[in-house]
Design a protein around this motif. Structure first.
Motif, PDB file in Angstrom:
ATOM      1  N   GLY A  35      86.225  37.783  42.393  1.00 14.80           N
ATOM      2  CA  GLY A  35      86.253  36.377  42.799  1.00 14.80           C
ATOM      3  C   GLY A  35      84.917  35.914  43.336  1.00 14.80           C
ATOM      4  N   TYR A  36      84.251  36.778  44.088  1.00 13.56           N
ATOM      5  CA  TYR A  36      82.942  36.435  44.640  1.00 13.56           C
ATOM      6  C   TYR A  36      81.917  36.280  43.517  1.00 13.56           C
ATOM      7  CZ  TYR A  36      79.018  36.434  47.912  1.00 13.56           C
ATOM      8  OH  TYR A  36      77.912  36.075  48.641  1.00 13.56           O
ATOM      9  N   PHE A  37      81.946  37.202  42.553  1.00  8.92           N
ATOM     10  CA  PHE A  37      81.014  37.150  41.420  1.00  8.92           C
ATOM     11  C   PHE A  37      81.237  35.886  40.595  1.00  8.92           C
ATOM     12  CE2 PHE A  37      79.869  41.933  40.752  1.00  8.92           C
ATOM     13  CZ  PHE A  37      79.572  42.058  42.098  1.00  8.92           C
ATOM     14  N   GLN A  38      82.483  35.519  40.411  1.00  6.94           N
ATOM     15  CA  GLN A  38      82.796  34.321  39.627  1.00  6.94           C
ATOM     16  C   GLN A  38      82.255  33.067  40.307  1.00  6.94           C
ATOM     17  OE1 GLN A  38      87.049  34.450  39.170  1.00  6.94           O
ATOM     18  NE2 GLN A  38      87.004  36.195  37.762  1.00  6.94           N
ATOM     19  N   LYS A  39      82.279  33.065  41.645  1.00  7.50           N
ATOM     20  CA  LYS A  39      81.848  31.880  42.376  1.00  7.50           C
ATOM     21  C   LYS A  39      80.334  31.843  42.577  1.00  7.50           C
ATOM     22  CE  LYS A  39      83.061  29.028  46.371  1.00  7.50           C
ATOM     23  NZ  LYS A  39      84.020  28.843  47.479  1.00  7.50           N
ATOM     24  N   TYR A  40      79.739  33.018  42.832  1.00 10.25           N
ATOM     25  CA  TYR A  40      78.322  33.042  43.230  1.00 10.25           C
ATOM     26  C   TYR A  40      77.418  33.828  42.282  1.00 10.25           C
ATOM     27  CZ  TYR A  40      80.278  31.364  47.649  1.00 10.25           C
ATOM     28  OH  TYR A  40      80.944  30.641  48.617  1.00 10.25           O
ATOM     29  N   GLY A  41      77.981  34.342  41.186  1.00  8.02           N
ATOM     30  CA  GLY A  41      77.177  35.119  40.253  1.00  8.02           C
ATOM     31  C   GLY A  41      77.292  36.615  40.522  1.00  8.02           C
ATOM     32  N   ASP A  42      76.877  37.397  39.543  1.00 10.11           N
ATOM     33  CA  ASP A  42      76.955  38.854  39.626  1.00 10.11           C
ATOM     34  C   ASP A  42      76.071  39.356  40.773  1.00 10.11           C
ATOM     35  OD1 ASP A  42      76.614  41.654  39.223  1.00 10.11           O
ATOM     36  OD2 ASP A  42      77.129  41.430  37.112  1.00 10.11           O
ATOM     37  N   TYR A  45      78.071  39.545  56.134  1.00 13.14           N
ATOM     38  CA  TYR A  45      76.790  38.916  56.475  1.00 13.14           C
ATOM     39  C   TYR A  45      76.976  37.405  56.637  1.00 13.14           C
ATOM     40  CZ  TYR A  45      74.380  43.182  54.752  1.00 13.14           C
ATOM     41  OH  TYR A  45      73.928  44.470  54.544  1.00 13.14           O
ATOM     42  N   GLU A  46      77.747  36.834  55.733  1.00 12.65           N
ATOM     43  CA  GLU A  46      77.984  35.389  55.752  1.00 12.65           C
ATOM     44  C   GLU A  46      78.949  35.007  56.868  1.00 12.65           C
ATOM     45  OE1 GLU A  46      79.323  34.505  51.802  1.00 12.65           O
ATOM     46  OE2 GLU A  46      77.655  35.599  50.875  1.00 12.65           O
ATOM     47  N   ALA A  47      80.012  35.801  57.018  1.00 11.26           N
ATOM     48  CA  ALA A  47      81.036  35.478  58.009  1.00 11.26           C
ATOM     49  C   ALA A  47      80.495  35.558  59.438  1.00 11.26           C
ATOM     50  CB  ALA A  47      82.242  36.404  57.845  1.00 11.26           C
ATOM     51  N   MET A  48      79.575  36.468  59.686  1.00  9.60           N
ATOM     52  CA  MET A  48      79.015  36.571  61.038  1.00  9.60           C
ATOM     53  C   MET A  48      77.940  35.515  61.301  1.00  9.60           C
ATOM     54  SD  MET A  48      76.433  39.888  61.066  1.00  9.60           S
ATOM     55  CE  MET A  48      77.521  41.059  60.270  1.00  9.60           C
ATOM     56  N   GLY A  49      77.498  34.819  60.232  1.00 11.37           N
ATOM     57  CA  GLY A  49      76.523  33.761  60.394  1.00 11.37           C
ATOM     58  C   GLY A  49      75.092  34.178  60.132  1.00 11.37           C
ATOM     59  N   LEU A  50      74.911  35.367  59.541  1.00 15.72           N
ATOM     60  CA  LEU A  50      73.555  35.828  59.236  1.00 15.72           C
ATOM     61  C   LEU A  50      72.934  35.022  58.102  1.00 15.72           C
ATOM     62  CD1 LEU A  50      71.358  37.908  59.881  1.00 15.72           C
ATOM     63  CD2 LEU A  50      72.484  39.496  58.287  1.00 15.72           C
ATOM     64  N   THR A  51      73.756  34.636  57.117  1.00 19.06           N
ATOM     65  CA  THR A  51      73.299  33.779  56.017  1.00 19.06           C
ATOM     66  C   THR A  51      74.345  32.702  55.756  1.00 19.06           C
ATOM     67  OG1 THR A  51      74.403  34.888  54.148  1.00 19.06           O
ATOM     68  CG2 THR A  51      72.317  35.847  54.920  1.00 19.06           C
ATOM     69  N   PRO A  52      73.977  31.641  55.052  1.00 19.15           N
ATOM     70  CA  PRO A  52      74.982  30.666  54.610  1.00 19.15           C
ATOM     71  C   PRO A  52      75.945  31.310  53.608  1.00 19.15           C
ATOM     72  CG  PRO A  52      72.764  29.730  54.498  1.00 19.15           C
ATOM     73  CD  PRO A  52      72.596  31.194  54.740  1.00 19.15           C
ATOM     74  N   ARG A  53      77.071  30.658  53.369  1.00 21.16           N
ATOM     75  CA  ARG A  53      78.063  31.138  52.409  1.00 21.16           C
ATOM     76  C   ARG A  53      77.436  31.272  51.026  1.00 21.16           C
ATOM     77  NH1 ARG A  53      82.272  33.305  55.266  1.00 21.16           N
ATOM     78  NH2 ARG A  53      82.950  31.883  56.906  1.00 21.16           N
ATOM     79  N   GLY A  54      77.754  32.372  50.382  1.00 18.87           N
ATOM     80  CA  GLY A  54      77.262  32.614  49.036  1.00 18.87           C
ATOM     81  C   GLY A  54      75.862  33.178  48.960  1.00 18.87           C
ATOM     82  N   GLN A  55      75.206  33.335  50.122  1.00 19.75           N
ATOM     83  CA  GLN A  55      73.822  33.817  50.139  1.00 19.75           C
ATOM     84  C   GLN A  55      73.665  35.152  50.857  1.00 19.75           C
ATOM     85  OE1 GLN A  55      70.938  30.808  51.326  1.00 19.75           O
ATOM     86  NE2 GLN A  55      72.291  29.164  50.618  1.00 19.75           N
ATOM     87  N   GLY A  56      74.761  35.891  50.980  1.00 18.96           N
ATOM     88  CA  GLY A  56      74.704  37.177  51.675  1.00 18.96           C
ATOM     89  C   GLY A  56      73.705  38.136  51.071  1.00 18.96           C
ATOM     90  N   ALA A  57      73.501  38.044  49.756  1.00 16.13           N
ATOM     91  CA  ALA A  57      72.563  38.948  49.084  1.00 16.13           C
ATOM     92  C   ALA A  57      71.153  38.839  49.660  1.00 16.13           C
ATOM     93  CB  ALA A  57      72.542  38.664  47.585  1.00 16.13           C
TER      94      ALA A  57
END
Length: 389
Positions: A152-159, A296-308
């Motif tokens: 689901g994450y890959f479908q929304k934000y890419g591989d 990473y995203e949930a704790m607020g380190l990056t915006p949603r979808g940008q955890g990479a």
């Protein structure tokens, strides 16, 4: 400050044919009391974290802690359980006993022995931490549940296979310096990124290196109130805690958000009066690499979808701006379910006391964040720790 950690103990994590739940519990309970410099008679209450769910024939295990010393007889002893967050549930329960004035010294133990169960049974046991009416027939068991999350994450934000492999490689590299880790081998990015006979897909897109280990092990700590802590040889203060429980069915929430994780982090940081950027390091629940990515995203380190970004730009490396899982995490250290949350607190206390193993120690560690998760972001526990002043 809610309580202080004044002693700890930790077995290596791994596969131990000669150990039992009882022997593991007795070892860490005995060693933690000795590390704190107190006797069993000083303990006011005992909390045991033990998931079990079929892993061990022996259930009703709270009283096994009493086997460590006859002076523990007749002490209040309670077993707590909250799936993969069982260990933190035990720690937080001990803190509550102190905060309520019901105890001054609490012995907290976390334990699991998973490896004696057959592989198919292990899969069934772990799947019990999901919502069976929806997920009970998931191929690949609990790995399959997180495989679906990754899809689901890959479908929304890419591989994001590159990022997942980088997370796996980071945690394996960190685990080399941890003498308690089950897997102390630096596999490197290329091995973690590539499908191979030694690294097959477990539940696409997750490969073996994306999945935490089936483990045996135990950890324990001694909690005290603030005044008692001042009289002890060492102390690490628990500055804040938070627990947010979410719906069990994934169909009732957006599973890509890990909202309970976000709520728990926000509550704990607010209570501690600090920001995420103030933390020296984080021990987070990487049951699967995609979990660490979303965290990473949930704790607020990056915006949603940008955890990479956090892993690709080196933020979460041991020398990055927020080291994540310097212990090697569940990925390398292992994941004996009932012990994991206690282990996270022990590893963090070691760091803050300047007593982490050589090569694992974060320089000038002043503030630690811990996130321990039960199920797919269902039970969400955060602790913020600091050295005693």
């Amino acid at each position: 400050m809610t309580a202080s950690i004044v002693g700890w103990a930790h077995t290596p994590f791994g596969k131990f044919d000669t150990e039992t739940v009882e022997s593991l519990v007795v070892k860490v309970a005995t060693d933690a009391l000795a590390d704190a410099g107190i006797s069993a008679a000083d303990v006011d209450e005992i909390v045991l974290g033990h998931f079990n769910a079929g892993f061990s024939p022996q259930d009703f295990t709270a009283s096994l802690v009493l086997q460590a010393d006859p002076q523990l007889r007749f002490k209040p002893a309670t077993r707590v359980e909250n799936a993969c967050a069982t260990g933190s549930a035990a720690v937080h329960q001990g803190i509550r006993a102190i905060a309520a004035g019901a105890a001054k010294i609490v012995l907290v133990v976390g334990v699991e022995q998973m490896t004696r169960a057959p592989a198919a049974e292990i899969g069934r046991n772990l799947l019990r931490a999901s919502y069976l009416p929806e997920d009970g027939d998931t191929p690949g068991g609990f790995a399959g549940v997180f495989g679906k999350i990754a899809q689901g994450y890959f479908q929304k934000y890419g591989d994001q296979s590159d990022a997942l492999a980088m997370i796996a490689a980071k945690n394996h590299k960190n685990g080399v310096a941890n003498p308690y880790a089950q897997m102390r081998k630096d596999y490197g990015y290329e091995f973690c990124r590539s499908e191979s006979e030694k690294n097959p897909f477990v539940a696409r897109p997750l490969k073996r290196t994306d999945c935490s280990l089936v483990s045996d092990g135990a950890a324990a700590l001694v909690l005290t109130d603030a005044e008692t802590a001042k009289t002890m040889g060492k102390a690490v203060n628990i500055r804040a805690t938070a627990h947010a429980q979410d719906f069990l069915p994934m169909s009732k929430r957006d599973i890509l958000l890990f909202e309970g994780c976000t709520v728990a982090w926000q509550r704990a940081l607010q209570s501690a009066g600090v920001q995420l950027s103030d933390l020296s390091f984080v021990e987070t629940h990487d049951c699967f690499t995609v979990a660490e990515l979303i965290e990473y995203e949930a704790m607020g380190l990056t915006p949603r979808g940008q955890g990479a970004r956090a892993i690709k730009e080196g933020w979460t490396q041991k020398d990055g701006k927020l080291p994540v899982n310097p212990s090697g995490g569940l990925k390398a250290k292992g994941h004996p379910i009932g012990a994991t949350g206690v282990s996270m607190h022990v590893m963090s206390a070691m760091q803050l006391a300047g007593q982490a193993p050589e090569g694992m120690q974060i320089k000038n560690a002043k503030l630690a964040g811990i996130f321990n998760m039960g199920g797919a972001a269902v039970a969400n526990y955060v602790s913020v720790l600091e050295p005693a002043k």
